[in-house]
Design an enzyme around this catalytic site. Structure first.
Site, mmCIF file in Angstrom:
data_model
loop_
_atom_site.group_PDB
_atom_site.id
_atom_site.type_symbol
_atom_site.label_atom_id
_atom_site.label_comp_id
_atom_site.label_asym_id
_atom_site.label_seq_id
_atom_site.Cartn_x
_atom_site.Cartn_y
_atom_site.Cartn_z
ATOM 1 N N GLN A 1 10.961 104.205 45.951
ATOM 2 C CA GLN A 1 12.064 104.016 46.893
ATOM 3 C C GLN A 1 13.383 104.570 46.374
ATOM 4 O OE1 GLN A 1 13.731 99.879 48.091
ATOM 5 N NE2 GLN A 1 12.812 100.753 49.918
ATOM 6 N N ARG B 1 15.107 101.509 54.591
ATOM 7 C CA ARG B 1 15.737 102.307 53.538
ATOM 8 C C ARG B 1 15.268 103.755 53.516
ATOM 9 N NH1 ARG B 1 15.981 97.933 48.564
ATOM 10 N NH2 ARG B 1 17.677 96.718 49.484
ATOM 11 N N HIS C 1 15.327 103.715 42.960
ATOM 12 C CA HIS C 1 15.613 102.291 42.998
ATOM 13 C C HIS C 1 14.405 101.400 42.739
ATOM 14 C CE1 HIS C 1 17.763 98.669 44.088
ATOM 15 N NE2 HIS C 1 16.966 98.419 45.104
ATOM 16 N N PHE D 1 19.891 92.242 57.142
ATOM 17 C CA PHE D 1 19.516 93.317 56.227
ATOM 18 C C PHE D 1 18.707 94.337 57.028
ATOM 19 C CE2 PHE D 1 19.102 93.467 51.379
ATOM 20 C CZ PHE D 1 20.359 92.993 51.145
ATOM 21 N N LEU E 1 24.170 100.500 42.052
ATOM 22 C CA LEU E 1 23.737 100.026 43.360
ATOM 23 C C LEU E 1 24.893 99.425 44.160
ATOM 24 C CD1 LEU E 1 21.400 99.219 45.315
ATOM 25 C CD2 LEU E 1 21.228 97.093 44.026
ATOM 26 N N HIS F 1 17.191 104.202 47.098
ATOM 27 C CA HIS F 1 18.113 103.333 47.828
ATOM 28 C C HIS F 1 19.202 104.201 48.447
ATOM 29 C CE1 HIS F 1 20.937 100.178 48.821
ATOM 30 N NE2 HIS F 1 20.034 99.277 48.494
ATOM 31 N N GLU G 1 22.569 96.710 50.155
ATOM 32 C CA GLU G 1 22.371 96.850 51.595
ATOM 33 C C GLU G 1 23.161 95.779 52.344
ATOM 34 O OE1 GLU G 1 18.364 97.987 52.488
ATOM 35 O OE2 GLU G 1 18.270 96.536 54.106
ATOM 36 N N ARG H 1 9.568 99.527 50.890
ATOM 37 C CA ARG H 1 9.920 98.116 50.794
ATOM 38 C C ARG H 1 11.163 97.815 51.620
ATOM 39 N NH1 ARG H 1 13.550 95.263 48.008
ATOM 40 N NH2 ARG H 1 14.103 96.751 46.386
#
Lengths: 586, 231
Positions: free
Chosen positions: A241, A287, A353, A120, A253, A243, A256, A398
């Site tokens: 955040q 991100r 997000h 990730f 979504l 995304h 990731e 994050r």
């Protein structure tokens, strides 16, 4: 207020997502009486939508250890994360995963029978070296698998559920100790006072602040706003955040994990764009970095189609990998776009997000507020965990895979502290009647009838203001206007009326209360963002492009009464050396 | 686009009625978006559950032109006009499209939908091979939307005796799990003429499942295991 129904429990949990359910299970297994209040049936909570997975240094695929995970998280937070909490979380991560597995979570598996892990964003071996593979996954339905398993174990543990009850406000005694909450049963409108020796907020984020969002319609920042109204400031709300890969124009979504499995982004020239922005990590940079890269490509005219998105390419992975590892997003693309990612690329754009900010807590889940010279004094009886809380393990940005971890580690930690608290506080205390009256007023305010604005009209304006004035890139002028506009919107809330006055499953009333909560969160977000004159993590100021550790390596605190205040970052970990701020390169 | 929607609020209505709405629909629009548009712009009293908007939370199951489905993943373009929308059939209506799911949840809870391991847990994960894990595909993805059970005639007739396809799918999810140690009890619990055996393989459940799952097959697998056990 003597005629309001009362129920008594050792512990009240507001919210039945992963954080609330993990805490509830811990408490129920410790023989505490625990009530979980949720405005939706537990498995409808937004944890269910988490896709890619949960980070833990199990080293099942590549070498790993918790200390590397800690480094990545501190760096990912752009050095705004509190290092004691981050150390605690990363050390606890493997156990949190094994516990979930024992609860029944159907993790994907490796040939040797151990849990499957995928790479990730922002993950490295050896403190910034080669890519790590740290994210434990159940295909791309990890949140679903975790939430259902936790609910199932709570059925087994006989947790009390108040399903489809809406929590209105926290209730206190005269000293300000939190003693439960006022809620009402959405089915018949009947209010109920839930008395509890401890109250845990686990209400999730406020993604509905934005027009295009990956978040469910229920994510209206209810718990954050309840805390604000109870006098608790919200921390770091400017860090929201975006995304990198929401489906362009729709917002669904795309995990990731799609890039973790080998997918990559291309612009209108067919160029693999992340090679320019993050030469080493490329598509698996943090991100905030990837989102800014996409927004920049579009702004500079290299967007695809109508110029307003880039493409996420997965077709080279082959149908087998996509069906095995990413079946959920494949279905989503087919349903909403008519595109099979095994054959054609997915149009994506940064999409609202995750709320990094929230109710300030320490690493035991206790809500903390500044009192005189002490920046973090626990509020007796009040706890928060998960997205509504700000521990802060995510700081300014994050990392993917750290939010499922956050809710499970700190849901459990909060429950453990609550169990200790219950041992020392054996009896319920009397509530301040004024506090009940205030909460009832908030609820009854919506019985006012007559001419007025509609909830939906004001909500639409709020989302547009947030999107226009508090998005991926920000500057003084744009946000000054944003502050003016949102203050004006907040004033107009008083003129909003609902026509539906039925007590039977009145969703118009629920939406009105949610709009109030969203407005509180919007004010906190916009004011905190306007004041922070630097670029850090997700807060990116065109007029202040650099991170300013001297002035701004501190947490924002926004309260309704006093506006903005600040407190230091907890830079000292529990047992290891601090990671001092360094330039953040991927 | 024309919609005919079931309306009933026991607070004010003596009996249910159908209300017509006209909605300006855009290409690619899902039914949930059309319903939200009605609620936001025409009639805030229209009541339905909704949350994720992408078919993973299971809130917005309803009967759409006679077939159960999730509003959020049903494109309006595929629907015949006027679109007739009713609550999930066969269970009590609370208000408008909102149904009382208690019996459905009760049946779910009755199959002990949780992993049971009696041995002490290891310090790490319980091992499971990719092949063993694959047996859970098609079972663990259920979102409890109730589209299947409320389209099943056997469930309509005996909702308190026949577990219904959703609960049986869950039972199968744990029976098939190589880690679970309660298979014998689980099979014993489903004995008798009703709980499992009221399934007459009408297969409505398979047709309507918005996640593409196959409860009939799961029920068949449980039956096979029961037979194998008695032989």
């Amino acid at each position: 207020m003597a005629d309001i129904k009362r129920r008594q429990f050792d512990s009240l949990i507001i919210g039945a997502g992963g954080g609330g359910l993990r805490a509830a299970l811990q408490l129920a297994q410790a023989d505490a009486s625990v009530a979980v209040v949720s405005k939706v049936f537990p498995t409808r909570s937004h944890t269910v939508a988490a896709q890619g997975g949960m980070n833990a240094a199990l080293a099942n695929v590549l070498p790993d250890n918790w200390h590397w995970h800690m480094f990545d998280t501190v760096k990912g937070s752009d050095y705004l994360g509190d290092q004691d909490a981050i150390e605690y979380m990363c050390r606890a991560a493997p156990k949190a995963v094994y516990e979930l597995e024992h609860f029944g979570v159907p993790f994907s598996r490796l040939d040797n029978g151990s849990i499957y892990q995928r790479p990730f964003g922002g993950q490295s071996q050896n403190f910034g070296g080669e890519q790590a593979a740290r994210t434990c996954a159940a295909a791309d339905r990890t949140g679903h698998a975790i939430l259902h398993s936790l609910y199932q174990q709570n059925i087994r543990a006989k947790t009390h559920f108040f399903d489809e009850y809406f929590a209105v406000d926290l209730l206190k005694d005269e000293e300000g100790q939190v003693l439960g909450a006022l809620a009402f049963n959405i089915h018949d409108g009947e209010p109920v006072i839930i008395e509890a020796k401890t109250t845990l907020m686990a209400t999730g984020g406020a993604g509905q602040l934005y027009r295009t969002t990956t978040n469910a319609l229920i994510n209206t920042g209810d718990g954050m706003a309840m805390a604000l109204r109870a006098g608790v400031p919200l921390q770091d709300m400017e860090f929201f955040q975006f995304h990198p890969t929401g489906i362009a124009g729709h917002g669904m979504l795309i995990t990731e994990g799609a890039r973790g499995e080998g997918g990559y982004l291309v612009n209108a020239d067919g160029e693999r764009l992340m090679e320019r922005y993050a030469p080493k990590a490329k598509d698996l940079a943090s991100r905030d970095v990837v989102s800014r890269a996409i927004a920049t490509e579009v702004r500079e005219g290299r967007g695809c189609g109508d110029g307003n998105h880039v493409m996420l390419k997965l077709d080279h992975l082959g149908e087998d990998v996509i069906q095995k590892r990413l079946p959920g997003i494949r279905q989503t693309c087919i349903t909403f776009l008519g595109i099979d990612p095994a054959e054609a690329p997915i149009p994506v754009f940064p999409t609202a997000h995750y709320t990094m900010g929230g109710i300030p807590t320490n690493r035991y889940g206790q809500v903390v507020v500044p009192v005189k010279d002490t920046p973090e004094e626990p509020v007796t009886g009040l706890y928060a965990a998960g997205e509504c809380a700000c521990v802060s393990v995510h700081g300014a940005n994050r990392l993917g895979g750290n939010s499922l971890l956050d809710i499970l580690v700190f849901g459990r930690a909060a429950a453990n502290h609550i169990i200790e608290h219950l041992g020392e506080h054996r009896y319920h205390k009397p509530m301040d009647e004024n506090s009940i009256e205030q909460a009832m007023q908030r609820l009854n305010r919506w019985q006012q009838t007559g001419e007025g604005e509609s909830v939906s009209a004001l909500r639409t304006e709020l989302k547009a203001v947030m999107e226009e004035h508090c998005s991926v890139f920000r500057n003084e002028q744009v946000m000054r206007h944003g502050v003016e506009k949102i203050e004006a919107l907040a004033k107009r809330l008083d003129d909003v009326r609902i026509g539906d006055q039925s007590n039977i499953f009145n969703t118009a009333r629920v939406e009105a209360l949610e709009l109030e909560n969203l407005m509180n969160c919007g004010l906190a977000t916009m004011h905190s963002a306007y004041a922070r004159e630097e670029s850090r993590g997700a807060h990116s100021r065109i007029d202040f492009p650099e991170r300013d550790d001297k002035q701004w390596m501190r947490h924002s605190l926004y309260s309704l009464e006093n506006g903005l205040d600040y407190k230091p970052v907890r830079t000292k970990p529990i047992s290891v050396d601090s990671f001092p701020p360094k330039p953040r390169v991927y | 686009m024309k919609f005919k929607i079931y309306r009933f609020n026991p607070d004010v209505d003596a009996k249910p009625y159908t209300q017509e709405y006209d909605v300006d629909v855009q290409p690619g629009m899902m039914l949930l978006a059309a319903l939200l548009k009605i609620k936001d712009e025409q009639d805030e009293t229209l009541s339905f559950r909704r949350s994720c908007g992408e078919g993973v939370c299971g809130s917005d199951g309803m009967n759409i032109n006679g077939t159960n489905g999730l509003a959020c993943v049903t494109p309006v373009a595929e629907l015949k006009q006027p679109v007739e929308i009713n609550p999930l059939p066969g269970i009590p209506v609370i208000r408008d499209l909102i149904v009382d799911m208690e019996q459905f949840y009760q049946n779910y809870r009755d199959v002990k939908p949780y992993l049971i391991v009696n041995d002490p847990m290891p310090e790490v994960e319980l091992p499971q091979t990719p092949e063993q894990r694959e047996r859970l595909d098609g079972l663990y993805e259920c979102i409890l939307c109730a589209c299947c059970s409320t389209q099943c005639p056997s469930f309509w007739w005996n909702p308190d005796k026949f577990m219904g396809p959703a609960a049986l799918l869950q039972a199968s999810r744990f029976i098939e799990d190589s880690r679970d140690q309660a298979t014998a009890e689980r099979l014993a619990d489903l004995e008798g003429p009703f709980k499992l055996f009221r399934c007459h393989t009408i297969m409505n459940c398979v047709e309507v499942c918005p996640k593409g799952l196959n409860p009939t097959k799961a029920i068949g697998n449980i039956k096979k295991r029961m037979v194998a056990r008695t032989l």
